[in-house]
Design an enzyme around this catalytic site. Sequence first.
Site, PDB file in Angstrom:
ATOM      1  N   GLU A 200     -53.871  84.985 -24.468  1.00  0.00           N
ATOM      2  CA  GLU A 200     -54.334  83.975 -25.045  1.00  0.00           C
ATOM      3  C   GLU A 200     -55.959  84.291 -25.281  1.00  0.00           C
ATOM      4  O   GLU A 200     -56.459  84.955 -24.521  1.00  0.00           O
ATOM      5  CB  GLU A 200     -54.263  82.670 -24.257  1.00  0.00           C
ATOM      6  CG  GLU A 200     -53.816  81.663 -24.969  1.00  0.00           C
ATOM      7  CD  GLU A 200     -53.456  80.544 -23.873  1.00  0.00           C
ATOM      8  OE1 GLU A 200     -52.282  79.973 -23.584  1.00  0.00           O
ATOM      9  OE2 GLU A 200     -54.304  80.018 -23.178  1.00  0.00           O
ATOM     10  N   HIS A 235     -59.752  78.816 -11.625  1.00  0.00           N
ATOM     11  CA  HIS A 235     -58.528  77.828 -12.370  1.00  0.00           C
ATOM     12  C   HIS A 235     -58.018  77.012 -11.492  1.00  0.00           C
ATOM     13  O   HIS A 235     -56.945  76.556 -12.021  1.00  0.00           O
ATOM     14  CB  HIS A 235     -57.804  79.093 -13.133  1.00  0.00           C
ATOM     15  CG  HIS A 235     -58.572  80.006 -14.106  1.00  0.00           C
ATOM     16  ND1 HIS A 235     -59.341  79.509 -15.155  1.00  0.00           N
ATOM     17  CD2 HIS A 235     -58.532  81.096 -14.088  1.00  0.00           C
ATOM     18  CE1 HIS A 235     -59.892  80.686 -15.678  1.00  0.00           C
ATOM     19  NE2 HIS A 235     -59.499  81.588 -15.087  1.00  0.00           N
ATOM     20  N   ARG A 292     -43.896  66.698 -13.897  1.00  0.00           N
ATOM     21  CA  ARG A 292     -43.999  66.005 -12.397  1.00  0.00           C
ATOM     22  C   ARG A 292     -45.356  65.057 -12.449  1.00  0.00           C
ATOM     23  O   ARG A 292     -46.016  64.989 -13.056  1.00  0.00           O
ATOM     24  CB  ARG A 292     -44.064  67.002 -11.370  1.00  0.00           C
ATOM     25  CG  ARG A 292     -45.307  67.903 -11.346  1.00  0.00           C
ATOM     26  CD  ARG A 292     -45.505  68.933 -10.519  1.00  0.00           C
ATOM     27  NE  ARG A 292     -46.270  69.999 -11.050  1.00  0.00           N
ATOM     28  CZ  ARG A 292     -47.541  70.081 -11.084  1.00  0.00           C
ATOM     29  NH1 ARG A 292     -48.138  68.986 -10.719  1.00  0.00           N
ATOM     30  NH2 ARG A 292     -48.366  71.134 -11.461  1.00  0.00           N
TER      31      ARG A 292
HETATM   32  P1  ADP Z   1     -51.923  76.792 -14.419  1.00  0.00           P
HETATM   33  O1  ADP Z   1     -50.693  76.379 -14.561  1.00  0.00           O
HETATM   34  O2  ADP Z   1     -52.023  78.132 -13.405  1.00  0.00           O
HETATM   35  O3  ADP Z   1     -52.951  75.784 -13.810  1.00  0.00           O
HETATM   36  P2  ADP Z   1     -53.080  76.421 -16.990  1.00  0.00           P
HETATM   37  O4  ADP Z   1     -52.459  77.114 -17.929  1.00  0.00           O
HETATM   38  O5  ADP Z   1     -52.791  75.034 -16.657  1.00  0.00           O
HETATM   39  O6  ADP Z   1     -52.770  77.205 -15.848  1.00  0.00           O
HETATM   40  O7  ADP Z   1     -54.774  76.806 -16.948  1.00  0.00           O
HETATM   41  C1  ADP Z   1     -55.578  76.557 -15.802  1.00  0.00           C
HETATM   42  C2  ADP Z   1     -57.020  76.602 -16.258  1.00  0.00           C
HETATM   43  O8  ADP Z   1     -57.332  77.638 -16.653  1.00  0.00           O
HETATM   44  C3  ADP Z   1     -57.549  75.582 -17.350  1.00  0.00           C
HETATM   45  O9  ADP Z   1     -57.874  74.456 -16.638  1.00  0.00           O
HETATM   46  C4  ADP Z   1     -58.583  76.273 -17.851  1.00  0.00           C
HETATM   47  O10 ADP Z   1     -59.819  76.129 -17.270  1.00  0.00           O
HETATM   48  C5  ADP Z   1     -58.499  77.713 -17.680  1.00  0.00           C
HETATM   49  N1  ADP Z   1     -57.636  78.119 -18.998  1.00  0.00           N
HETATM   50  C6  ADP Z   1     -56.554  78.462 -19.617  1.00  0.00           C
HETATM   51  N2  ADP Z   1     -56.342  78.713 -20.548  1.00  0.00           N
HETATM   52  C7  ADP Z   1     -57.489  79.076 -21.128  1.00  0.00           C
HETATM   53  C8  ADP Z   1     -58.155  79.651 -22.380  1.00  0.00           C
HETATM   54  N3  ADP Z   1     -57.046  80.029 -23.414  1.00  0.00           N
HETATM   55  N4  ADP Z   1     -59.338  79.668 -22.505  1.00  0.00           N
HETATM   56  C9  ADP Z   1     -60.037  79.095 -21.473  1.00  0.00           C
HETATM   57  N5  ADP Z   1     -59.792  78.592 -20.418  1.00  0.00           N
HETATM   58  C10 ADP Z   1     -58.570  78.545 -20.184  1.00  0.00           C
END
Ligand code: ADP
Length: 663
Positions: A200, A235, A292
């Site tokens: 991404e 994260h 959930r």
């Molecule tokens: P998980 O399921 O492991 O929690 P997420 O897809 O929800 O993963 O992403 C967790 C965090 O990672 C987000 O809250 C954000 O801080 C960061 N993040 C995810 N995607 C991006 C992105 N494309 N650009 C910048 N930060 C991102």
Amino acid sequence: MFNKILIANRGEIACRVIKTARQMGIATVAVYSDADRDALHVHMADEAIHIGAAPARESYLLADRILAAALSTHADAIHPGYGFLSENAAFARACAEQGVVFIGPPAAAIEAMGSKSAAKRIMGEAGVPLVPGYHGDDQDPAVLQQAADAMGYPVLLKATAGGGGKGMRQVWSAQEFEQALAAARREAMSGFGDDTMLVEKYLTRPRHVELQVFCDNHGNGVYLAERDCSVQRRHQKVIEEAPAPGMSEALRREMGEAAVTAARAIDYRGAGTVEFLLDEDGSFYFMEMNTRLQVEHPVTEMITGQDLVQWQLQVASGAPLPLLQEQVRINGHAFEARVYAEDPDNDFLPATGTLDFLQPPEESAHVRVDTGVRQGDEVSVYYDPMIAKLIVWDESRERALQRLGTALAEYRISGTVTNLDFLYNLATSRPFVEAELDTGFIERHGELIFHERHQDLARELPLAALALLLQKQADTPVRPQDPYSPWQSNNGWRMNEPHLHRLTLHCHQQEYRVEIEQQSEAYIVRVADEESRLSGHLDGDILHVERDGHRQRGTLARTHDGYTLYMPEGACHFREVMPDTGEADANGAGGGLSAPMNGTIVTLLVEPGTEVQADTPLLVMEAMKMEHTIRAPGAGVVQTFYYQPGDLVDGGAELLNFTPAEE
Ligand code: ADP
């Protein structure tokens, strides 16, 4: 409504669900592993069924056994909590087949959102905005790299099966790509058994804003405002709040409607969370949907005045949603801080230990503590090391934040390292107070957050010494065999000179000799050249002390390796060095080359015989599904590794033989 439900989880979330069930007059069944025989959730439930050994794979993840427990106890429904089986479509399906209600969405909805890449495809088709990226099936590293190169760096690699920030890597340039991909895949494989990745565009200053949605079986869908979870480390969320600062009513509606659209696109039922990245220009992108209840659901409860577990139970039993969209109100502001056994100064390494002393702030209309542990419980290697969630509410962000700081300062935990000081520094830092939030917050403001609390040893040591002396005196008459008793010690205490006590305290990596002269009304405490005149007494574990007319109260907690004295200014950890045991810190400085905790060796990064500089990464081990890099403590030569990739090691085991370079 159900008569009885089984909670297929442990810890704070199991306790949280049991509380609401009890209020609703629903009987509860807990499940437990060997490690949780005596856990709080087991005590709180009406019944409990043992389901296996300590590792989650042999207990909390055993769908068949949990379902059998529900059937044998005649539970009508299963609440999965979060984690474990909560997003396991096969489990949801198996429940349905056995006539047990799964308190969550239909299996098909879980499946649709289970893969981050498939979810993005569905959301794209439903018109929900997405971060630009590659979500394809072709997983050839060259194809992934090509996609990254085309998008331009930085990019983010994500495990499509991932969660909790695991299996995720930022890549800042094409050169780093290959190595980052390998590491992310390893973590994904060991965490989720699936190393499919998506790539991404990495947004550099986004906020994480998520919408709580709820759908029932009657075609209703609502959003219950948003949560800002931008403050993250690795994260993973650290402090969450609701509502999101600076959120306009119009943007809330736009994001809320997009979230409900997302839920409808997969025919959703029950509680769900749609996570978005909110960019600086106000555009927002769908990230994923969690099918959930979320860890951070309490902040939504605090501002809406609703009990989301109650909503879940009502929806699952077939009732319509309690509120329509226009009836949802937001009142005040709430924060949640996740209190963990972990070491923020050591890359948030998860910690274990016995909670020798545990005193949360007092609960009230403003302060709520969701926890699954009690004093004396163990934080083990088997499960998430979260100790509690501290939730505060008040009428405005400013006032709620004030409460958060106070409650964090009052939180007292001994026996394991915690992130409490880190949370306090974070919550009281200027940029956080001013709500300058984005997901890079912690990295950017490291200097403000990662510092040890300022210790005023000249103030604290005399108090610690006095507390220790009083404790020893209190111990003496009742337990003459006590090793702490002055009768047993040879530290200078004399039967016929009871007025002069000499103690050696180990505090903050140093030893201090302290002399206490006991007068009729006061104690003269001498440390180095400093003399303080104190008076006070110990009442149970409460220290009442007065110095120069200033009276204060503290708490003296005994831990497995010493004491902690909690004063309003902060905590002071110390232990007594007994003259006969001599030098206390046997495994002193070297450090770093032993395993920080139980885990598995992943890779060795240098050849034996290699000369390395300080901080050179030497090996990677994995513990609690996270990778930890062991680095050289200084310049020197790695002689041999005692373990090979794949080997299990115990915490504390020496990992390699390292010869420091000659000065
Ligand atoms: P998980 O399921 O492991 O929690 P997420 O897809 O929800 O993963 O992403 C967790 C965090 O990672 C987000 O809250 C954000 O801080 C960061 N993040 C995810 N995607 C991006 C992105 N494309 N650009 C910048 N930060 C991102």
